[in-house]
Design an enzyme around this catalytic site. Structure first.
Site, PDB file in Angstrom:
ATOM      1  N   HIS A 277       0.829  -1.066  -0.112  1.00 19.22           N
ATOM      2  CA  HIS A 277       0.014   0.009   0.153  1.00 19.22           C
ATOM      3  C   HIS A 277       0.913   1.325   0.001  1.00 19.22           C
ATOM      4  O   HIS A 277       1.873   1.361   0.779  1.00 19.22           O
ATOM      5  CB  HIS A 277      -0.833  -0.015   1.339  1.00 19.22           C
TER       6      HIS A 277
ATOM      7  N   ASP B  71     -14.622   3.164   6.733  1.00 21.08           N
ATOM      8  CA  ASP B  71     -13.672   3.942   6.199  1.00 21.08           C
ATOM      9  C   ASP B  71     -14.101   4.740   5.021  1.00 21.08           C
ATOM     10  O   ASP B  71     -13.555   5.829   4.829  1.00 21.08           O
ATOM     11  CB  ASP B  71     -12.391   3.182   5.586  1.00 21.08           C
TER      12      ASP B  71
ATOM     13  N   ARG C 170     -13.804  13.071   6.061  1.00 22.68           N
ATOM     14  CA  ARG C 170     -12.497  13.725   6.274  1.00 22.68           C
ATOM     15  C   ARG C 170     -12.110  14.642   5.342  1.00 22.68           C
ATOM     16  O   ARG C 170     -11.618  15.855   5.369  1.00 22.68           O
ATOM     17  CB  ARG C 170     -11.235  12.692   6.734  1.00 22.68           C
TER      18      ARG C 170
ATOM     19  N   SER D 168      -7.396   4.150   8.742  1.00 17.45           N
ATOM     20  CA  SER D 168      -7.821   4.041   7.470  1.00 17.45           C
ATOM     21  C   SER D 168      -7.157   2.962   6.813  1.00 17.45           C
ATOM     22  O   SER D 168      -7.644   2.158   6.140  1.00 17.45           O
ATOM     23  CB  SER D 168      -8.040   5.226   6.976  1.00 17.45           C
TER      24      SER D 168
ATOM     25  N   LYS E 176      -8.224  -1.334   6.157  1.00 18.79           N
ATOM     26  CA  LYS E 176      -8.368  -1.913   4.696  1.00 18.79           C
ATOM     27  C   LYS E 176      -7.360  -3.124   4.428  1.00 18.79           C
ATOM     28  O   LYS E 176      -7.683  -4.096   4.086  1.00 18.79           O
ATOM     29  CB  LYS E 176      -8.011  -0.743   3.640  1.00 18.79           C
TER      30      LYS E 176
HETATM   31  N1  URA Z   1      -4.935   6.738   2.461  1.00 16.74           N
HETATM   32  C1  URA Z   1      -5.737   6.049   2.917  1.00 16.74           C
HETATM   33  O1  URA Z   1      -6.386   5.000   2.569  1.00 16.74           O
HETATM   34  N2  URA Z   1      -6.235   6.640   4.037  1.00 16.74           N
HETATM   35  C2  URA Z   1      -6.014   7.687   4.625  1.00 16.74           C
HETATM   36  O2  URA Z   1      -6.661   8.390   5.710  1.00 16.74           O
HETATM   37  C3  URA Z   1      -5.019   8.470   3.696  1.00 16.74           C
HETATM   38  C4  URA Z   1      -4.357   7.779   2.723  1.00 16.74           C
END
Ligand code: URA
Length: 425
Positions: A82, A161, A168, A183, A187
């Site tokens: 990620h 999320d 946000r 967040s 995931k």
């Molecule tokens: N990427 C994400 O998945 N979440 C965030 O809060 C910031 C970057």
């Protein structure tokens, strides 16, 4: 419990209990806690932060708001990767097939781009026919059969999320470590991989502007991953200039192909080999950088990439098609010297205005437009040398041209440049 009391507790610097966090997140998802209270809570977290225990509880409360993918039918250590967001970041397109070319399964769910940052899904969708929506069964079957799949995140995962990130985004509460960490990690945990490589970008084009903040975010995410039994390593990487040469969806796919044909710039080629080595080690596979380089430029990664594109309906002829942008504008060096700065944020925004990115989620994309840099920070230039090509459908607005030129900084001292800043494990 009342949301107002929890907001007040956090506003006054208190620490919420696990039950309070669970109550708030499940209430938000079932609609009993409205957006306005959740925004106030996010802002209170922005100013008062969260302890590691609260961040872990928040992450797990978020995971519980959706399905968790069971990858156990795939043999071996399943890996995932990620990035916290970047400009010109085509790493996943290359790293996933490269790692899979060593027999290590890569099961990756990716996202779309927003603002100045790009998203892997958009890049893949610039290839005719490529499908990012797959059932869980097809996703797992593909990883079993060819070792790699990159798909869009299922709506059934981490519902909190999706809701919280949208909130946000419009309440200036994105760039705060506990909310980013929960967040990202909710995931990744829900997506089911055993080992996770986190690319935490730092610099002008990233959420984290300083190495110190990037380190804090990395340590938090690595600790969260380890607590739930996932092998997790974070690599802090430089996002002060765009990554590699291209920004823009089709142009980045073409750059990825060039790298996998051994025709990419050496800096990004070496960077991807280093990331692959870390990801392979997470899966207990020890390879030298030479071995990895051989798979990257010698055809193994490209063959795996083509296999993945074909398996997901992509047209292999279209894959190699050049950008159809009608206008190419050349940007030349205004003086002799070295390129000292190419601010990622500014170029990400220029590419967005050309149509390569979205200002708001509902914007549609122009896959063909963008920028290709012929020179990067640290490269020597002589007056008149080609620095970049801008791909657009219409003749470039004078302002875009001037903005572009203004952001190409040339000086007398050659800047040091390194992609990997630090590794946190
Ligand atoms: N990427 C994400 O998945 N979440 C965030 O809060 C910031 C970057």
């Amino acid at each position: 419990m009342r949301a107002v009391d929890l907001i007040q507790k956090k506003r006054d610097g208190g620490e919420l209990s696990s039950q309070e966090i669970d109550w708030l997140i499940s209430g938000y998802v079932d609609g009993s806690v409205p957006d306005y209270q959740m925004s106030a809570f996010a802002m209170a977290v922005y100013f008062k932060g969260m302890s590691m225990r609260e961040t872990r509880d928040l992450t797990m409360a978020m995971v519980a708001t959706g399905e968790q993918i069971d990858l156990s039918a795939i043999s071996g250590i399943k890996t995932d990767k990620h990035s916290t967001g970047g400009v010109g970041d085509k790493v996943t397109l290359i790293l996933a097939p490269l790692v899979a070319s060593f027999g290590v399964p890569v099961a990756k769910m990716s996202g779309r781009g927003l603002g100045h940052t790009g998203g892997t899904l958009d890049k893949l969708e610039s290839i005719k026919g490529f499908q990012i929506e797959r059932s869980q069964e097809d996703f797992i079957k593909q990883v079993q059969e060819i070792g790699v799949s990159i798909i869009g995140q299922s709506d059934k995962l981490v519902k909190a999320d999706k809701m919280l990130y949208a909130l946000r985004d419009v309440t200036a509460t994105v760039d705060i470590i506990p909310l980013i960490a929960s967040s990202v990690m909710s995931k990744k945990i829900a997506a089911g991989a055993d080992a996770i490589l986190l690319d935490v970008t730092v610099g002008d084009g990233a959420f984290m502007k300083t190495v110190e903040d990037a380190e804090k975010l990395s340590q938090t995410m690595v600790a969260l991953g380890k607590e739930v039994g996932r092998k997790t390593v974070a690599v802090i990487t430089n996002m002060s200039q765009p990554l590699g040469q291209a920004i823009g969806n089709r142009l980045e796919v073409l750059e990825a192909l060039q790298i996998m044909q051994g025709q990419g710039r050496q800096d990004i080629t070496d960077f991807i080999c280093e990331l692959a080595q870390i990801m392979l080690r997470l899966a207990n596979v020890d390879k030298t950088l030479e071995d990895i380089h051989q798979n990257l430029v010698g055809g193994a990664a490209l063959a795996k990439f083509e296999e993945m594109i074909a398996a997901q309906g992509g047209d292999l002829e279209d894959l190699y098609r050049p950008s159809s942008a009608a206008v190419i504008t050349c940007i030349k060096a205004q003086k002799d010297g070295y390129i000292t700065e190419l601010p990622a944020l500014e170029f990400g925004l220029i590419a967005m205005r050309l149509g390569a990115g979205r200002a708001v989620k509902t914007d549609s994309l122009d896959y063909e437009s963008g920028i290709v840099f012929e020179k990067k920070v640290g490269d020597a230039v002589s007056k008149g040398d080609l620095v970049a090509k801008i791909y657009s459908h219409e003749i470039l607005d004078k302002k875009v041209h001037t903005d572009f030129q203004k952001n190409v900084k040339i000086g007398r001292v050659q800047a040091e440049n390194s992609e990997i800043v630090k590794i946190i494990s």
